[in-house]
Design a protein around this motif. Structure first.
Motif, short mmCIF file in Angstrom:
data_model
loop_
_atom_site.label_atom_id
_atom_site.label_comp_id
_atom_site.label_asym_id
_atom_site.label_seq_id
_atom_site.Cartn_x
_atom_site.Cartn_y
_atom_site.Cartn_z
N LYS B 26 0.83 -1.20 0.00
CA LYS B 26 0.00 0.00 0.00
C LYS B 26 0.86 1.26 0.00
CE LYS B 26 -3.84 -2.05 2.48
NZ LYS B 26 -4.46 -2.27 3.79
N SER B 27 0.35 2.30 -0.64
CA SER B 27 1.03 3.58 -0.54
C SER B 27 0.44 4.34 0.64
CB SER B 27 0.85 4.37 -1.83
OG SER B 27 -0.51 4.60 -2.05
N MET B 28 1.01 5.49 0.91
CA MET B 28 0.52 6.27 2.05
C MET B 28 0.00 7.61 1.58
SD MET B 28 2.55 7.73 5.33
CE MET B 28 3.09 6.24 6.11
N LEU B 29 -1.08 8.06 2.18
CA LEU B 29 -1.58 9.40 1.89
C LEU B 29 -1.82 10.10 3.23
CD1 LEU B 29 -2.97 11.07 -0.71
CD2 LEU B 29 -4.93 10.79 0.77
N ARG B 30 -1.24 11.28 3.35
CA ARG B 30 -1.46 12.05 4.57
C ARG B 30 -2.38 13.20 4.23
NH1 ARG B 30 3.81 11.88 8.35
NH2 ARG B 30 2.32 13.00 9.61
N PHE B 31 -3.46 13.35 4.98
CA PHE B 31 -4.34 14.50 4.71
C PHE B 31 -4.74 15.22 5.98
CE2 PHE B 31 -7.50 11.00 4.93
CZ PHE B 31 -8.53 11.55 5.68
N ILE B 32 -5.22 16.43 5.77
CA ILE B 32 -5.64 17.26 6.90
C ILE B 32 -7.11 17.57 6.73
CG2 ILE B 32 -4.85 19.34 5.65
CD1 ILE B 32 -4.34 20.61 8.37
N THR B 33 -7.84 17.58 7.83
CA THR B 33 -9.25 17.97 7.76
C THR B 33 -9.39 19.35 8.37
OG1 THR B 33 -9.59 16.83 9.86
CG2 THR B 33 -10.17 15.63 7.87
N CYS B 34 -10.04 20.24 7.65
CA CYS B 34 -10.21 21.58 8.16
C CYS B 34 -11.69 21.91 8.22
CB CYS B 34 -9.55 22.63 7.27
SG CYS B 34 -8.10 22.06 6.40
N GLY B 35 -12.09 22.40 9.34
CA GLY B 35 -13.49 22.79 9.48
C GLY B 35 -13.67 23.35 10.86
N SER B 36 -14.77 24.00 11.11
CA SER B 36 -14.97 24.55 12.44
C SER B 36 -15.68 23.52 13.30
CB SER B 36 -15.78 25.84 12.37
OG SER B 36 -17.13 25.51 12.18
N VAL B 37 -15.84 23.88 14.56
CA VAL B 37 -16.42 22.96 15.54
C VAL B 37 -17.75 22.39 15.05
CG1 VAL B 37 -17.02 22.71 17.97
CG2 VAL B 37 -15.40 24.46 17.27
N ASP B 38 -18.52 23.23 14.38
CA ASP B 38 -19.88 22.80 14.03
C ASP B 38 -20.00 22.12 12.67
OD1 ASP B 38 -20.55 24.11 16.39
OD2 ASP B 38 -20.71 26.01 15.31
N ASP B 39 -18.91 22.04 11.96
CA ASP B 39 -19.00 21.47 10.62
C ASP B 39 -19.09 19.94 10.62
OD1 ASP B 39 -18.91 23.94 9.51
OD2 ASP B 39 -16.75 23.93 9.23
N GLY B 40 -18.92 19.35 11.78
CA GLY B 40 -19.01 17.90 11.86
C GLY B 40 -17.72 17.21 11.49
N LYS B 41 -16.61 17.87 11.77
CA LYS B 41 -15.31 17.32 11.40
C LYS B 41 -14.97 16.06 12.19
CE LYS B 41 -12.04 20.11 12.17
NZ LYS B 41 -11.21 19.61 13.26
#
Lengths: 299, 639
Positions: B26-41
């Motif tokens: 498998k390869s690797m993917l690094r990601f970031i999640t951005c959203g505010s408290v209420d966005d359901g992150k």
């Protein structure tokens, strides 16, 4: 970096971290607990500095209550790596005869938490590698790779340094120390797969075998030596068991299993539904127990 | 329908070796999640872990317990509780730091940087984004694009993330309405274009209900794109560093087990290498060839960017930590003055001029940062004037290092242009930075030795060469006064040359515009030309606004001691503006002209000018006379 597999990327990252510490720390040490995570960390250190031996010693903070097979591998692993092995036992705990049967959480506090602080202070180590992973537990998900401890070894989750790219800031004031976690981004599955791929020697207790056991408080415990005080009606029974995690034998729960090879262990792990630390009594106290222990200086 | 999770489980049960083989590759993917408290992150991440079987039964049991106790979903499972870690924030119900989560699919292993959407936590998001290949920007479908969406997108773009997923969440709450989704996507496209984001993928989903997470949702038959996980599995990560011809390896540690072995260890920051390749050691410039790429498992034939290796060279060359081993014919730049974007991360504001420790790759130097050229409003992306940078602000600054460093611009190679600043007293990491370009190139240029030297040139003209550097606001009278001064010097038999905006902009600098980068380059070229002309023995007069101290200092540094005469033509803004000979102030005030010095771009007054003339108290003629007298009187031009 798309041409590298995830394990190659993890390996490269860990080696980078190990070398940064070797280059920048004044007196580093590798905490070695003889478990599978320590085995991987040690293996990575051997790779990072090959053909030199890793330029720091191994330190085992011993509680005297580890499994016999762990003690056996401990000596051999250090020798194979060409590294000095330091073993530290808290003299106060030794004198008072602190043990997991009579003293509950005091056992962990004195042998492990206090023992570690004493050992680092005694030898004057300013940087200590540890084999903790972020996937082990919720509060560890936020731990930095370089984790700063005050002069009295406390961890302040609100006062950690931001870590960007692969640039680690290892500067510190006198008395402060750093815990460095080179395998932060490895998961339990990655660890097992890497052990399998790289043929890393691990304590045989991870593989299933018939062993003397009793059940107590819902945990399956192995009677590893004659110090195990049996209660009325308890008779050791031979069961086919293995361990998912290794610590002090009276505190470490086994699982019944027929997995005698690594692929079988991995197979069982992926198909079972109990997480890794469940086997350790220490976490059960309260919801945020690990976080509390960490603030107090437990690794 | 084939459920991928079921398939995986089947494979594990029936053929563990085949599964391990699959997982190994498998390869690797690094990601970031951005959203505010209420966005359901947190809910979305919890859902990803849950759906990819990364939650064990005991965790699930405690999750169910916690959900009832402190959850916000009534009797349902609150996935957010799965990822909200520290006790303090669990009580507050918010995430306060960067947390890393892990899950895997059949194709990839994922590392998720989970960062908060709070106003004051730019620091955390930049930190999480620095190692990410992709960013998921969360939007609440009911609210559309908010200020924080702009902020998150800007930061992701700033840090160089090329893959953006716009996750339009909570579709269940707008009845899976396509029209609203299309509107949000269209709004975002306009904004993305404006920001310079070339491409993004919009996915309508519900983290809570699981729509379009692991499989295409029946609730949105109108959506023709991939579910989130399928998209993440399929996306190609651009791989500039690996594909580049430019081999770069910062030396981390010198491996010297015995006298017969001398290896150089480091993580490759760009390009690839194989045995026999010709390489150059920087900063020494010495060349050698790669002998071996040594590992515990045997020598490698080739190594690529991202790998941590130990290499040996065919020749004995000096090389230690902080040096670089690079492609011999394609080396990076070496410089000590830069323009950079800086993200300030400490409670104590930046102190312009203070020496901070700077870590870039394995190089540790001392760096001082100038007062920001401007600060960037992360919400509106406007440039605003600033004297310093406070916690969680971003600005563009010039900085200089105490010794030359090896670098490339962050845009070309983040591993070669990203740096951190460390407070030398508290040892805290106070800033992250991204180098744009060097203000003064100092590559390995070897000077041509010339028999007729500058003293020879000057002696023939019977004068001492000099640069008279006029600086002041637009309309202050620089050109007029400089012109009069040249006339007077000419009359005195001096060999002079006046460099002014027109004769330079029409020729030498006609390729330059008025961006900050171009302005710096404009001044740099003028300073270099002035330097060459002083070498030729001339007296040079330059008349440019040259608003920044840093550039004037740069010009001064180029000249011989005593040959740079800074002349401040001091005219208050209101007077210069009242004169407004070219009508430029009017245009600037109306917004027609951007970045106009004195209006929306600062003028940094000289602190130690050799000569200051006050045009409110003297005429141009008097000012010119004052300057010439001063030059003669001070012995500046007694030759």
């Amino acid at each position: 970096m798309g041409q590298l597999t995830h394990l190659q990327r993890l390996e490269a990252e860990s080696i980078h971290i190990l070398r940064e510490v070797a280059a920048e720390a004044e007196k580093p040490v590798m905490l070695y607990s003889v478990g599978k995570d320590s085995a991987v960390m040690l293996h990575l250190a051997k790779k990072a500095f090959y053909p030199s031996p890793p330029p720091f010693p191994l330190l085992h903070v011993d509680t005297t209550w580890k499994f016999q097979e762990m003690y056996k591998l401990r000596e051999k692993a250090a020798q194979d790596a060409g590294m000095e092995l330091l073993v530290y036992q808290n003299p106060e705990a030794k004198e008072k005869g602190i043990n997991p049967f009579d003293h509950g959480s005091l056992h962990t506090d004195m042998w492990k938490t206090e023992g570690l602080k004493q050992a680092l202070d005694t030898y004057g180590f300013d940087t200590a590698f540890g084999g903790a992973r972020r996937d082990e537990e919720k509060s560890r998900a936020k731990e930095r790779v370089f984790s700063f401890r005050s002069a009295n070894h406390r961890w302040d989750p609100k006062n950690q340094r931001p870590e960007l790219w692969n640039l680690y800031n290892s500067r510190k004031s006198a008395g402060e120390s750093i815990r460095v976690f080179p395998i932060s981004n490895w998961t339990e599955l990655d660890i097992w797969q890497y052990i399998h791929l790289e043929n890393i020697e691990i304590v045989p207790l991870y593989l299933s075998e018939k062993r003397p056991t009793i059940t107590r408080d819902g945990m399956l415990l192995m009677v590893d030596d004659e110090r195990f005080p049996l209660k009325d009606g308890e008779t050791p029974e031979m069961r086919s068991i293995r361990f998912r995690t290794l610590g002090c034998y009276p505190l470490t729960g086994a699982v019944e299993s027929e997995a005698k090879t690594l692929p079988e262990v991995i197979q069982e792990m992926l198909l079972t539904t109990t997480s890794e630390r469940q086997g350790r009594a220490i976490d059960h106290d309260q919801a945020a127990s690990m976080e509390k222990k960490k603030q107090e200086g437990y690794f | 329908m084939s459920d991928p999770i079921y398939q995986t489980e089947k494979l594990i049960a029936e053929d563990i070796d085949a599964y391990l083989d699959q997982h190994q590759h498998k390869s690797m993917l690094r990601f970031i999640t951005c959203g505010s408290v209420d966005d359901g992150k947190s809910t979305l991440i919890g859902r990803l872990l849950y759906d990819s079987k990364m939650i064990f039964e005991d965790q699930l049991a405690s999750l169910e317990n916690d959900s009832k106790k402190v959850g916000t979903q009534g009797q349902d499972i609150d996935f957010a509780l799965l990822v909200d870690g520290l006790a303090a924030e669990r009580e507050q119900g918010i995430t306060i730091d960067v947390a890393y989560r892990f899950f895997a699919t059949e194709k990839r292993k994922y590392i998720v940087a989970d960062t908060p959407g709070h106003e004051q936590y730019t620091r955390n998001m930049v930190t999480g984004a620095s190692t990410a290949d992709l960013a998921i920007i969360l939007i609440d479908a009911r609210k559309g694009i908010l200020t924080q969406t702009r902020r998150h997108s800007y930061l992701a773009h700033l840090i160089g993330i090329k893959n953006i997923v716009l996750a339009v969440n909570k579709m269940d709450l707008i009845n899976y309405d396509q029209t609203q989704f299309d509107q949000i996507t269209a709004d975002y496209r306009i904004f993305a274009d404006h920001l310079g984001i070339k491409d993004f993928t919009a996915i309508p989903l519900s983290g809570l209900k699981g729509d379009n997470i692991t499989s295409h949702s029946d609730n949105m038959p109108w959506y023709e794109g991939a579910a989130l996980i399928d998209h993440l599995d399929a996306i190609k990560i651009t791989d500039d560093e690996t594909n580049s011809e430019k081999f770069r390896m910062p030396v981390q540690w010198v491996n010297r087990p015995n006298l017969d072995f001398r290896g150089f260890s480091g993580q490759i920051a760009g390009g690839s290498i194989k045995s026999g390749d010709l390489v150059r050691i920087l900063p020494s410039g010495k060349t050698s060839k790669i002998d071996k790429i040594v590992t515990m498992d045997g020598d490698l034939s080739k190594a690529i960017a991202g790998q941590s290796v130990t290499i040996t060279l065919q020749d004995e060359v000096d090389c230690s930590r902080g040096d670089f081993i690079v492609s011999a014919d394609n080396p990076p730049e070496v410089a000590d003055q830069f323009e950079a974007t800086i993200v300030w991360m400490a409670e104590d504001a930046m102190l312009p001029g203070r020496a901070y420790a700077m870590k870039i790759g394995t190089q540790m130097v001392s760096a001082s940062v100038q007062q920001p050229k401007y600060q960037i409003n992360v919400n509106s992306h406007e440039h605003i004037a600033a004297k310093t940078l406070e916690l969680n602000t971003i600005g563009v600054c010039e900085l200089s290092t105490d010794k030359q460093i090896i670098f490339e611009s962050y845009a070309d190679n983040p591993s070669m242009g990203g740096f951190i600043l460390i407070d030398r007293i508290t040892n805290a990491t106070v800033a992250a930075g991204m180098l744009h370009f060097a203000l003064r190139r100092s590559q390995n240029v070897h000077w041509q030795a010339i028999d007729i030297n500058r003293e020879g040139h000057a002696a023939l003209k019977n004068q001492k060469p000099k640069t008279l550097w006029f600086t002041g606001l637009s309309g202050s009278g620089k050109s007029t006064i400089a012109n009069l001064v040249e006339k007077k010097l000419h009359a005195l038999g001096k060999h002079t040359y006046l460099l002014d905006g027109d004769n330079v902009r029409h020729g030498l600098n006609k390729d330059l515009g008025f961006t900050d980068k171009d302005r710096i380059e404009n001044i740099r070229r003028i300073a270099e030309v002035a330097r060459l002309m002083t070498d030729a023995g001339l007296i040079i007069l330059t008349a440019f606004i040259s608003p920044f101290r840093a550039e004037r200092q740069m010009a001064r540094n180029l000249m011989q001691e005593g040959e740079f005469i800074e002349i401040h033509v001091n005219t208050p803004l209101e007077i210069a503006e009242a004169r407004d000979i070219k009508g430029l102030y009017k245009k600037a005030r109306s917004g027609e002209l951007k970045n106009f010095t004195g209006i929306d771009s600062p003028y940094e007054e000289p602190q130690n000018a050799e000569i200051t003339v006050d045009t409110t108290t003297m005429s141009a003629e008097e000012a010119a006379e004052h300057i010439v007298t001063h030059l003669l009187g001070q012995g500046h031009d007694n030759g």
